[in-house]
Structure formats: structure tokens, C-alpha cells
Design a protein around this motif. Structure first.
Motif, PDB file in Angstrom:
ATOM      1  N   ASP A   3       0.603  -1.384   0.003  1.00  0.00           N
ATOM      2  CA  ASP A   3       0.011   0.079  -0.013  1.00  0.00           C
ATOM      3  C   ASP A   3       0.868   1.232  -0.092  1.00  0.00           C
ATOM      4  O   ASP A   3       0.402   2.242  -0.416  1.00  0.00           O
TER       5      ASP A   3
ATOM      6  N   ASP B 242      -6.838   3.356  -3.963  1.00  0.00           N
ATOM      7  CA  ASP B 242      -6.434   3.149  -2.344  1.00  0.00           C
ATOM      8  C   ASP B 242      -6.538   1.418  -2.247  1.00  0.00           C
ATOM      9  O   ASP B 242      -7.536   0.913  -2.481  1.00  0.00           O
TER      10      ASP B 242
ATOM     11  N   SER C  18      -5.497  -0.231   0.755  1.00  0.00           N
ATOM     12  CA  SER C  18      -5.731  -0.627   2.009  1.00  0.00           C
ATOM     13  C   SER C  18      -6.828  -1.404   2.650  1.00  0.00           C
ATOM     14  O   SER C  18      -6.670  -2.215   3.741  1.00  0.00           O
ATOM     15  N   GLU C  19      -7.844  -1.289   1.854  1.00  0.00           N
ATOM     16  CA  GLU C  19      -8.982  -2.174   2.273  1.00  0.00           C
ATOM     17  C   GLU C  19      -9.378  -3.248   1.540  1.00  0.00           C
ATOM     18  O   GLU C  19     -10.292  -3.867   1.475  1.00  0.00           O
TER      19      GLU C  19
ATOM     20  N   ARG D 202      -9.056  -7.266   0.293  1.00  0.00           N
ATOM     21  CA  ARG D 202      -8.767  -8.223   0.874  1.00  0.00           C
ATOM     22  C   ARG D 202      -8.654  -9.623   0.122  1.00  0.00           C
ATOM     23  O   ARG D 202      -8.503 -10.471   0.512  1.00  0.00           O
TER      24      ARG D 202
ATOM     25  N   GLN E  10      -5.160  -6.325   7.546  1.00  0.00           N
ATOM     26  CA  GLN E  10      -4.678  -5.225   6.372  1.00  0.00           C
ATOM     27  C   GLN E  10      -3.802  -6.507   5.622  1.00  0.00           C
ATOM     28  O   GLN E  10      -2.593  -6.108   5.215  1.00  0.00           O
TER      29      GLN E  10
END
Length: 512
Positions: A392, A444, A446-447, A449, A497
Motif C-alpha cells: 500500500d 487506495d 488498504s481495504e 482483502r 490488512q
């Protein structure tokens, strides 16, 4: 998918770069994966180093204690005989954790042959650095000042003090520590040729360092500022120590741990016999190994898988090695850093806001992903699984909107290409990186999965990191049928994360 079974109930958690790869966060992941199975993790063993190796797990910063602290169901936290440990540092780390609700002392076992480090080693550490700079006119080594190298020098010099000495009478320990103090001050005065001003400054320097390191513990009331005051050990004139006080403080700290000192080798064998998994948590990384790295910019211990057996004291046998890296490279201290970014590069500026040493707070240098170093770690050290952290951090932000680089080879001034890391440091200092460029991304992540939900450019970059390592490791030969798999991919610092559903290596490298 990458989550194939572990090949052994012994697992080595090792760095494949230059340290600071995020090895601490691997422990909870392995524990979670094996939770509820007959082979659940029951021991986390600190294998090497000392308070110079900082790990972070579940937001908890650790030095001497294994990262298994954060997993309550792990029954045993062990410190192996390959470690050098200051008993005061054990307490300074343990007491705040206990106050915050982490059970440490009821799970902690320090091997009888773990070596005792103390103030003498830390003074020598500072003095040798002064000698290197002021008398040899060489670059600083970049030591942490935690006394690690002098402690290992006592081991090979047959002057070691071990935690077993806290289980005997006080006179034997007092005599050995007094002899150590005498050797230290004579070396500092006559060999290192430090000035009285420098000598006096060491005590204040160490005090300030520990006040910073233990700020949280002091705030919690678990550690007192007086405990970390090194001035109490200074003698009444330069190059003398208050030996009675030194002996008193260290005897008290060590004997208070008497119930936690024992045979780690028996613990490991017993837990293996019961079918449980033992994780060996390593400090530093392959390229900081005292034999395979580049002196003097190395640590004083062995930093890769074989040291597991020496530190645990058990026979050599199959072990599953888990290599950990970041999506870019960092280094703290002084070093020939082939892929170092220019300080003004916008990604360098961005990354340096994140990169500070866990143990010392020092600013890390940052560089592009060096597949040559990691490929050689695989070729000569070996690993079955891979974890890559901080993907990230490469996301475009602010002034950073460029392509990413992966170093796939080196080249010298004559144009000669190097596909492996030269073992001669004089040669390595002359080399420049050969890069392959890959597009960056703005999204982004970072979220995210699921691997499939990453931006295409991020997926391709991840695939390229893995493929480039394999191409270095298996250059000139057919790839083996069993390839290392990327098991976990970090997209942020939080425990959740992580991406687990990464395609098999065969599938992954096709994306590159």
C-alpha cells in the motif's frame, strides 16, 4: 491457492532483505492459520540477536521478547541460547506489557545458556564506534549501541556470562562481572583511546536512549526513570565503574527471573513430541548475517534458518522457512545500498515518513525492490513461503505518480552484468542497478482483502516481484516443480490488512 500445508512443525520466520521487513506480524498469521488444529503453535522462540532487533506485532513494539506475546493461546515464549539479553531490558519490556494485560512471565522461558549482556557491552559498543570514526577515520558502522557485538565477542573469547549464573551463588557471578568490567574499561581507555569527555558522555547518552525507549513504561508506572539512569554505574573518575552497584543491580534483575530460566531444548523437544508447532523468530535478515553479509555493516549473530537448531539446542531436521520482505527496500545504518533512491525522489520522500527503526527510532534509507538480493537468499538460504508487506505504501499520493522499479541485475562501469550478489564488497561498491519498470496505481488498496480486487497494475507488480526473485534464484537451470509461494500480502500495518487468496506461484508469474 497459496495456502498449502506447512512442510514441518518447525517454522523459521526470517528476513530476506536487510531487516525491518515486518517479520513480527507473521507470528499471529501462522498462529491463526493453525489455531484449532492438532499442530497449533505452542512455542515462539527468539533465535538470535538481542535488544537490537525490533519487531511489531498487533501494534505492540518488542525487542527482546518474541512476538508470540500478542497471541494469548501460545503457551510458551522462549529465548534461545543464541540470544544475548540484558536482564534489565527483559524487565523493562515485560512489566509494561503485564500492566497492559499481556501475560508474559507465566509463559517466559530463558535458556540457561542465553548470554547476559550488560552496561559494559553498551559502553564498549559506543567506544568502538568512536575508535572507528576518530582513530581509523572510517565511516560509522551504524551500530544500535545496544551492546550486541561486544556481547558476542565475549562468547567467542570465552568470557561469557550466562543466565545459568543467576542460579548459582552470588560470589561467582560477582567475580565474573567484575572481571568483565575491568576488561571493558581498560579496552575503552587504552585501545579505543576515548577521551574522558567521551567516556562521561556515554552514560548520559545511554540514559537518554533508554528514557526514550521506555517512555511508555515510565508513563504507565511500570518502569521508573531511576531504573534507566546509567549514571549510577559511573565511577568517581574517568574510566572507572561503580562495580559494587553494577553487580548489585544485575544480580537483582537476573535472580528475579530465576523461575523463568531453564532448558529451552527440552521445551522444544517436548512440544514437538506432542505434535505442536514451534516458530523460530529471527532478528535482522539474511544480508545482515555476520558471515554472509558485508562486514562491518552486519550484525554479530547468525540471522538465517540454520541458527534455529543451534539456538534451540536440538538436532538438525526438516524445517519450513518463511521469508519476509517489503514491496520496496530499506536499510538503517551505513551500508552499500545499491538500489537506494535519490533523497529528493517523491516516492523516497513519501516512504521516509513511514520508515523509522523500531528499536532505535533512526531514519531508514529507502530503495527500490532488489530482486538480486532476494533471489540469492532463496538460492543459497532457501525458503518455502513468502510474505511481502507494505504494498500500500507504493500507491500514488501527493507528488508521487510515477513508475515502480525492480532491480533484476547489477552492472559495473565496463558494462559487465552481475546476476548474483558479488561476495567481494569492493566489487559490490562499484555496481549500479539494472531496473525493469512497472506502472504504478492511484487506487487506495488498504481495504482490499482479495487479490483479484487489487488494481491490475498492483497485481502485475506483485507478480513481477515474485517472478524476478525466481529468475535470479534459478538462473541457468530449470525451475523446480515445488516453487515458493507468496502466502501473505500486506496492504497496511493493521493485523487485518492482509491478502491471503494469492494465486499459486505458477499462476502468479504468468501475470508478470
Amino acid at each position: 491457492m497459496a495456502l498449502h500445508p506447512f512442510s514441518s512443525r518447525l517454522i523459521a520466520d526470517v528476513g530476506i532483505s536487510l531487516g525491518d521487513e515486518g517479520k513480527g506480524r507473521l507470528i499471529p498469521e501462522i498462529a491463526a492459520e493453525l489455531r484449532g488444529t492438532p499442530s497449533a503453535v505452542s512455542v515462539v522462540l527468539k533465535v538470535n540477536g538481542g535488544a537490537n532487533s525490533g519487531h511489531t506485532a498487533a501494534g505492540i513494539k518488542l525487542n527482546l521478547l518474541p512476538a508470540g506475546v500478542v497471541e494469548r493461546e501460545i503457551a510458551h515464549l522462549a529465548i534461545g541460547s543464541g540470544v544475548v539479553a540484558d536482564p534489565r531490558k527483559v524487565w523493562w519490556e515485560t512489566l509494561p506489557l503485564e500492566k497492559k494485560g499481556h501475560s508474559v512471565l507465566s509463559r517466559l522461558l530463558i535458556d540457561e545458556r542465553t548470554m547476559v549482556s550488560d552496561v559494559c557491552a553498551r559502553l564498549l559498543d559506543l567506544a568502538w564506534e568512536d575508535y572507528r570514526i576518530n582513530h581509523l577515520q572510517e565511516e560509522p558502522r551504524g551500530s544500535t549501541g545496544r551492546g550486541i557485538t561486544p556481547s558476542y565477542l565475549d562468547e567467542v573469547g570465552q568470557w561469557q556470562i550466562t543466565f545459568a549464573d543467576f542460579l548459582a551463588g552470588p560470589n561467582y557471578f560477582a567475580r565474573k562481572l567484575a572481571q568483565r568490567a575491568d576488561r571493558a574499561v581498560r579496552t575503552i581507555e587504552h585501545v579505543c583511546r576515548c577521551t574522558p569527555e567521551a567516556w562521561n558522555g556515554y552514560f548520559e547518552k545511554l540514559t537518554q536512549a533508554e528514557l526514550r525507549a521506555n517512555a511508555e513504561g515510565i508513563e504507565l508506572g511500570a518502569v521508573s526513570a531511576a531504573d534507566v539512569d546509567f549514571l549510577q554505574f559511573r565511577g568517581d573518575r574517568p574510566f572507572t565503574l561503580n562495580v559494587p552497584r553494577l553487580v548489585e543491580v544485575y544480580w537483582k534483575a537476573g535472580t528475579a527471573l530465576a523461575q523463568n530460566i531453564g532448558e529451552v531444548r527440552e521445551l522444544v523437544l517436548r512440544e514437538m513430541h506432542a505434535g505442536h508447532t514451534v516458530i523460530g523468530e529471527f532478528g535482522q535478515a539474511y544480508w545482515l548475517d555476520k558471515r554472509h553479509g558485508f562486514s562491518p555493516n552486519v550484525t554479530a549473530s547468525h540471522t538465517y534458518t540454520p541458527e534455529f537448531f543451534e539456538s534451540a539446542g536440538i538436532p538438525v531436521q526438516p524445517i519450513h522457512t518463511f521469508g519476509v520482505a517489503k514491496a520496496y527496500d530499506t536499510k538503517v545504518g551505513t551500508h552499500t545500498f545499491v538500489t537506494e533512491m535519490d533523497a529528493a525522489h517523491p516516492l523516497s520522500v513519501k516512504l521516509k515518513l513511514l520508515e523509522f527503526g523500531t528499536s532505535t527510532g533512526r531514519q531508514r534509507m529507502v530503495g527500490w525492490y532488489d530482486a538480486v538480493e532476494k533471489g540469492d537468499t532463496l538460492r543459497y538460504g532457501g525458503f518455502q513461503d513468502l510474505m511481502i508487506n507494505k504494498l500500500d505504501a507504493l500507491t500514488w499520493a501527493g507528488d508521487w505518480t510515477g513508475d515502480l522499479q525492480i532491480c533484476t541485475a547489477y552492472v559495473d562501469a565496463s558494462g559487465k552484468r552481475y546476476g548474483h550478489v558479488p561476495r567481494n564488497e569492493a566489487v559490490r561498491k562499484t555496481l549500479k542497478p539494472v531496473y525493469v519498470s512497472y506502472p504504478g496505481w492511484s487506487e487506495d488498496i488498504s481495504e482490499v482483502r482479495r487479490f483479484a480486487d487489487l488494481p491490475p497494475a498492483a497485481r502485475r507488480y506483485v507478480a513481477a516481484m515474485v517472478r524476478s526473485v525466481l529468475e535470479v534464484a534459478y538462473a541457468g537451470q530449470e525451475w523446480p516443480t515445488q516453487l515458493p509461494n507468496l502466502r501473505y500480502l500486506g496492504v497496511g500495518p493493521g493485523p487485518a490488512q492482509l491478502i491471503h487468496d494469492i494465486p499459486s506461484t505458477v499462476e502468479l508469474v504468468r501475470l508478470a
